[in-house]
Design a protein around this motif. Structure first.
Motif, PDB file in Angstrom:
ATOM      1  N   ILE A  35       0.689  -1.356  -0.029  1.00 23.43           N
ATOM      2  CA  ILE A  35      -0.007  -0.036  -0.113  1.00 23.43           C
ATOM      3  C   ILE A  35       0.730   1.245  -0.096  1.00 23.43           C
ATOM      4  N   TRP A  42      -1.030   3.672  -7.475  1.00 26.43           N
ATOM      5  CA  TRP A  42      -2.374   3.234  -7.201  1.00 26.43           C
ATOM      6  C   TRP A  42      -3.265   4.165  -8.288  1.00 26.43           C
ATOM      7  N   ALA A 245       1.451  -1.675 -12.675  1.00 21.38           N
ATOM      8  CA  ALA A 245       0.288  -1.077 -12.806  1.00 21.38           C
ATOM      9  C   ALA A 245      -0.781  -1.868 -13.565  1.00 21.38           C
TER      10      ALA A 245
END
Lengths: 276, 254
Positions: A35, A42, A245
């Motif tokens: 994270i 993200w 990604a």
């Protein structure tokens, strides 16, 4: 009468507790590193999750999976029935089919089908063994990445399904066939009404696994630029260099689909275990 | 009772090195109940299965209601029947198995409807009402919606009898119909068979139930080692067996 409720104290399990704590810690650490990792972008993942090209690739993935499974199951049933036939020629033909397509890598088969034009420049309908042709097309027009992918996946799947269907048919008690024969049912009626419905109970679980595995196997089509999910993801990251990604985007969709398919598989298994 | 429903002539059957039937001849008049008894492995089940050609025969002839089973005779030669012709012959012959062999994915009612619907193309509604009638006849009207595994062995066997009767057979074959049943369930199946015998059905019954053979049977056949050792009226054979092998066998089972 006296009631005797049981409210027993559970014995302590220190070993299990420690293992659980360790596992929880490992997962938390993994989640944390993912994270907070600035390299994971993200925002890019979010932006591309519903990108038009990704959705387009999704549809191709679904189409390839469903079509190759449906045709593959049909092909597998035909091959399985052939393998259980009394005719040695039919048995041999089906055996040769499964032997060849299970014995060579799917990746090789896909590339082969894509380049089939090198062996057969013209594909058409006509009289075999060198007779006149009624209709023909250049192979390069007929064999697009999609048709090559469909050919490769379907024919390969049929070979695996043949084994699954055969095992299912053989799992049915021979007494079932005799009972149906004594009613005067024909071979075909027995297969359709008595044997296959019962074989389904054995055929469905591995077929569900094949379906789920096919969802992921379609990504192999990217070697012939099949325009499915992985291919479009690759095209995008070759453009914007957001390799990770876009792989996350693709994986998220694969995960979603395999999860939905797993639920569907459970439902089907219940449906076909009627009477058991 | 002059016409024979089944005529078996010099039938031979071999499984690999073992000859199971060594030339068996038997005549079953229309409406008769013939019971076949004998030690296990004597060939009695095989003989029954040769009647509807679940087993092919190596030599001999089997006629059912005057028709040669499995062949036609043309120009002095035998021609094997096509599969669909054999199916037509089998439609007329009901068979009940030791282990029932109900279709497990169908309810009792669907089991009984299966033959008429699939084979005879009877409309669903008509087949269903006939099936309910038959289930009522075997005492299972209230279990029409049950799946086989929800039924006791005796109930399953009665459904199996109803399933065979749904095809309006002119002959019923019973292959040890009570041998797989718990003792307390035997009588309910035998009662259904007695009623069927009383209704005039031609029956060949392979069984170990000597009581049934004595009361319901018109004719008793004792088979041992692939040959018919002795046959005759059940009471006579059971009480005054003429052959040593029959005596030895009856001594063990009675």
């Amino acid at each position: 009468m006296t009631e005797l409720p049981i409210e027993a104290v559970k014995p302590s399990r220190p070993g299990r507790l420690a293992a659980a704590a360790l596992a929880a810690l490992a997962m938390a650490w993994l989640a944390y590193t993912v994270i907070v990792n600035p390299n994971l972008h993200w925002d890019v993942i979010a932006a591309f999750l519903l990108d038009g090209r990704i959705i387009g690739g999704l549809w191709v993935t679904i189409a390839l999976t469903v079509l190759s499974m449906v045709i593959g199951v049909g092909l597998g049933m035909v091959a399985a029935v052939m393998q259980l036939s009394d005719s040695p020629v039919l048995r041999g033909a089906a055996g040769l089919y499964t032997w060849f397509f299970r014995g060579t890598p799917l990746l090789v088969q896909l590339i082969f089908w894509f380049n089939i034009g090198l062996v057969f420049p013209e594909i058409g309908i006509g009289v075999p063994f060198g007779g006149p042709m009624f209709l023909q097309w250049p192979a390069n027009e007929l064999i697009t990445p999609f048709t090559a992918a469909l050919l490769g996946l379907t024919i390969n799947e049929g070979a695996y399904m043949a084994e699954i269907v055969r095992a299912g048919i053989r799992s049915v008690d021979p007494g079932q066939r005799e009972a149906a024969e004594s009613l005067g049912m024909t071979h075909r009626q027995i297969l359709r009404r008595v044997v296959l419905p019962q074989a389904m109970r054995v055929i469905i679980p591995p077929t569900g696994n094949q379906f789920i595995s096919m969802l992921k196997t379609t990504s192999m089509v990217s070697v012939i630029s099949g325009a499915e999910l992985l291919t479009v993801s690759q095209r995008i990251y070759l453009d914007n260099f957001e390799v990770i990604a876009l792989l996350v985007v693709a994986s998220a969709w694969y995960l979603l689909f395999t999860s939905v398919a797993t639920v569907g598989q459970r439902f089907l298994e219940k449906r076909f275990s009627r009477g058991h | 009772m002059a016409t024979s429903m089944v005529k078996i002539e010099s039938v031979r059957k071999r499984f690999g090195p073992v000859e199971v039937l060594k030339g068996v001849s038997l005549d079953v008049p229309a409406g008769a109940v013939v019971c076949v008894v004998g030690p296990s492995g004597s060939g009695k089940s095989t003989l029954l299965r040769c009647v509807n050609r679940l087993e092919t025969i190596d030599a001999g002839r089997v006629w059912v209601d005057g028709a040669l089973m499995g062949f036609t005779e043309k120009g002095g030669r035998l021609h094997l029947l096509r599969p669909d012709e054999l199916c037509r012959q089998r439609q007329e012959i009901g068979m009940v198995f030791q282990r029932f062999h109900l279709f497990p994915h169908m309810t009792a009612l669907e089991n009984v409807m299966e033959g008429p619907c699939t084979v005879r193309r009877v409309p669903k509604a008509a087949a269903a009402s006939k099936a309910r009638e038959l289930l009522d006849r075997v005492g299972l009207a209230d279990r029409a919606g049950a799946y086989p595994r929800q039924l006791s062995g005796g109930q399953q066997q009665r459904v199996a009898i109803a399933r065979s009767l749904a095809m309006n057979p002119k002959l019923m074959l019973f292959d040890e119909p009570t041998s797989a049943l718990d003792p307390e369930l035997v009588q309910e199946v035998l009662q259904v068979m007695r009623d069927l015998a009383a209704s005039g059905m031609t029956m060949i019954v392979v069984t170990h139930e000597m009581g049934f053979a004595r009361e319901a049977g018109d004719h008793l056949v004792f088979i041992d080692d692939g040959v018919i050792v002795e046959e005759g009226p059940p009471r006579e054979v059971l009480s005054r067996p003429r052959h040593e092998r029959t005596r030895a066998f009856l001594g063990q089972v009675l």
